[in-house]
Scaffold this motif. Structure first.
Motif, PDB file in Angstrom:
ATOM      1  N   ASN A 169       0.810  -1.219   0.000  1.00 27.45           N
ATOM      2  CA  ASN A 169       0.000   0.000   0.000  1.00 27.45           C
ATOM      3  C   ASN A 169       0.843   1.268   0.000  1.00 27.45           C
ATOM      4  N   GLU A 219       2.792 -11.883  -2.673  1.00 23.48           N
ATOM      5  CA  GLU A 219       2.844 -10.896  -3.743  1.00 23.48           C
ATOM      6  C   GLU A 219       3.942  -9.863  -3.471  1.00 23.48           C
ATOM      7  N   ASN A 263       4.305  -7.083  -5.910  1.00 21.97           N
ATOM      8  CA  ASN A 263       3.924  -5.879  -6.634  1.00 21.97           C
ATOM      9  C   ASN A 263       2.480  -5.522  -6.298  1.00 21.97           C
ATOM     10  N   PRO A 264       2.223  -4.324  -5.744  1.00 18.33           N
ATOM     11  CA  PRO A 264       0.847  -3.958  -5.372  1.00 18.33           C
ATOM     12  C   PRO A 264      -0.115  -3.957  -6.546  1.00 18.33           C
ATOM     13  N   ASP A 265       0.412  -3.725  -7.758  1.00 14.94           N
ATOM     14  CA  ASP A 265      -0.455  -3.700  -8.936  1.00 14.94           C
ATOM     15  C   ASP A 265      -0.985  -5.082  -9.298  1.00 14.94           C
ATOM     16  N   TYR A 266      -0.354  -6.118  -8.769  1.00 13.42           N
ATOM     17  CA  TYR A 266      -0.755  -7.481  -9.104  1.00 13.42           C
ATOM     18  C   TYR A 266      -1.667  -8.119  -8.060  1.00 13.42           C
ATOM     19  N   ARG A 309      -4.922  -9.127  -6.607  1.00 16.07           N
ATOM     20  CA  ARG A 309      -6.210  -9.288  -7.276  1.00 16.07           C
ATOM     21  C   ARG A 309      -7.278  -8.389  -6.668  1.00 16.07           C
ATOM     22  N   ASP A 310      -8.084  -7.783  -7.519  1.00 13.37           N
ATOM     23  CA  ASP A 310      -9.195  -6.964  -7.040  1.00 13.37           C
ATOM     24  C   ASP A 310     -10.145  -7.799  -6.193  1.00 13.37           C
ATOM     25  N   GLN A 331      -7.604   8.335  -5.624  1.00 14.66           N
ATOM     26  CA  GLN A 331      -7.603   7.060  -6.311  1.00 14.66           C
ATOM     27  C   GLN A 331      -7.406   7.259  -7.817  1.00 14.66           C
ATOM     28  N   LYS A 359      -8.004   4.833 -10.045  1.00 19.71           N
ATOM     29  CA  LYS A 359      -9.049   4.100 -10.742  1.00 19.71           C
ATOM     30  C   LYS A 359     -10.299   4.072  -9.858  1.00 19.71           C
ATOM     31  N   THR A 399     -11.472   0.908  -6.567  1.00 16.72           N
ATOM     32  CA  THR A 399     -10.367  -0.005  -6.329  1.00 16.72           C
ATOM     33  C   THR A 399      -9.720   0.359  -5.008  1.00 16.72           C
ATOM     34  N   VAL A 400      -8.627  -0.329  -4.718  1.00 16.75           N
ATOM     35  CA  VAL A 400      -7.833  -0.122  -3.511  1.00 16.75           C
ATOM     36  C   VAL A 400      -8.700  -0.238  -2.259  1.00 16.75           C
TER      37      VAL A 400
END
Length: 378
Positions: free
Chosen positions: A165, A210, A212-215, A217-218, A314, A316, A319-320
């Motif tokens: 985060n 994990e 990478n934070p971008d990876y 999963r939502d 944010q 997007k 998300t997050v």
């Protein structure tokens, strides 16, 4: 001013794994018990109903109750009263013995549990929580360690949530507590019950592995958001569903972890802890979290959530972590089930009504008070 380290400097995966291994060797006080303290305030209301009637039981106020527990209720750093008037009630001793039949001193045990559950205790290393040097090292300092221990969050989860985060530590704190709740649910329940209890070990495994934070999963973050929402909506989540043995409400756990992240990052104008009786500072400013009550840290955290929403908009939509800022809106902070006892009493009255301890007309008393409060904050 917060140290720049908060904005980056994530631990590498080897360090997080090392934290996990070392954590297994440390007997954290919060994990020592295999049971959970009962909800003392609910027992108080029940006894007042039985001995004084519903009208008297539901006639108090949050301010008055806190005034009985704290020396200086208006201060974020108030000390506890050694002997609140409530413990002098003729029913306190028998109630305490019923709640804690195995305790050496049931009355003292009940008072300590009440103080913890009401959010009026502190997290000072050495004074409130013993912190050995090796434990302090896991959290980058004795001050963050004491707060993380109180919140019951393991060091590997503590750092992994921060890593995934970044500088958004208000959101990191929410995910850290959700992950810990999930891990504790896995420990306290048989694997055969996981499906029925919606316990998903694969979410914890994926998140902890994990890098990478971008990876992330939502769907995993949505699930963790649901775990946190469920815990926040319960006054004191049960032990089986991930609640702490101490019964510390979830909102205080989240606030303490956010404060621990801030302490672990360090401050440009250290030291932050003094003996001065200072007000809660503006968002982004240093604060002596360890010497403050949980309720005061929660108030600081509320400001931080809103402040970080401005600093880190944010990128997007939706998300997050389920838009934590919306989840922890001003109204939600009032309705977290423990901040205002008038609101908690409405739920307690519903339980008493279901048990036929009171009648509908009596249950309507706290319901009317709760409705009056919620109307004012909408």
């Amino acid at each position: 001013m917060r140290h720049p380290a908060l904005q980056g400097d994530p631990l590498d995966m080897m360090s997080i794994r090392r934290c996990a291994v070392l954590a297994c060797l440390i007997p954290f006080p919060t994990l020592a018990s295999q049971t959970q303290d009962p909800e003392v305030y609910a027992a108080i209301v029940s006894h007042r109903v039985e001995h004084a009637g519903a009208a008297a039981a539901f006639s108090g106020s949050t301010d008055a109750f806190l005034g009985d527990l704290l020396v200086t209720p208006a201060s974020p750093f108030s000390d506890l009263k050694a002997e609140p008037s409530i413990v002098k009630s003729d029913w306190w001793k028998p109630m305490s013995e019923k709640l804690f039949p195995q305790a050496e001193n049931p009355a003292a045990k009940a008072l300590h549990a009440l103080q913890t559950q009401m959010g009026v205790t502190k997290a000072r290393p050495g004074a409130d929580y013993p912190v050995e040097p090796r434990v302090a090292a896991l959290y980058r300092g004795a001050y963050p360690a004491a707060q993380a221990i109180k919140a019951g969050v393991d060091p590997d989860i503590f750092w992994q949530a921060r890593t995934l985060n970044g500088g958004q530590f208000a959101e990191a704190a929410g995910e850290a507590v959700a992950l810990q709740i999930l891990r504790d649910q896995m420990k306290r329940n048989d694997a055969s019950a996981y499906t029925a209890m919606a316990i998903r070990p694969e979410v914890l495994a994926r998140y902890m592995n994990e890098r990478n934070p971008d990876y992330v999963r939502d769907e995993d973050r949505h699930y963790l958001g649901g775990v946190l929402r469920g815990a926040l909506s319960s006054r004191l989540p049960s032990y089986a569903s991930g609640g702490l043995p101490s019964g510390l409400p979830t909102i205080y756990r989240v606030a303490r972890i956010a404060a621990a992240y801030s302490d672990a990052a360090g401050y440009a104008n250290a030291p932050t802890c003094t003996a001065a009786d200072l007000p809660i500072p503006q968002a982004g400013e240093p604060f002596c979290f360890a010497a403050a009550t949980d309720r005061s840290v929660r108030s600081w955290y509320h400001r931080e959530v809103l402040w970080q929403a401005v600093r880190h908009p944010q990128a997007k939509e939706a998300t997050v972590f389920e838009k934590l800022v919306q989840l922890l809106s001003p109204a939600f902070f009032l309705l977290d089930g423990i901040a205002l006892l008038e609101l908690a009493e409405e739920a307690i009255a519903s339980e008493l009504l279901a048990d036929e301890a009171i009648v509908e007309e009596e249950a309507a008393l706290p319901a009317a008070r709760a409705e009056n409060i919620t109307c004012r904050i909408r």
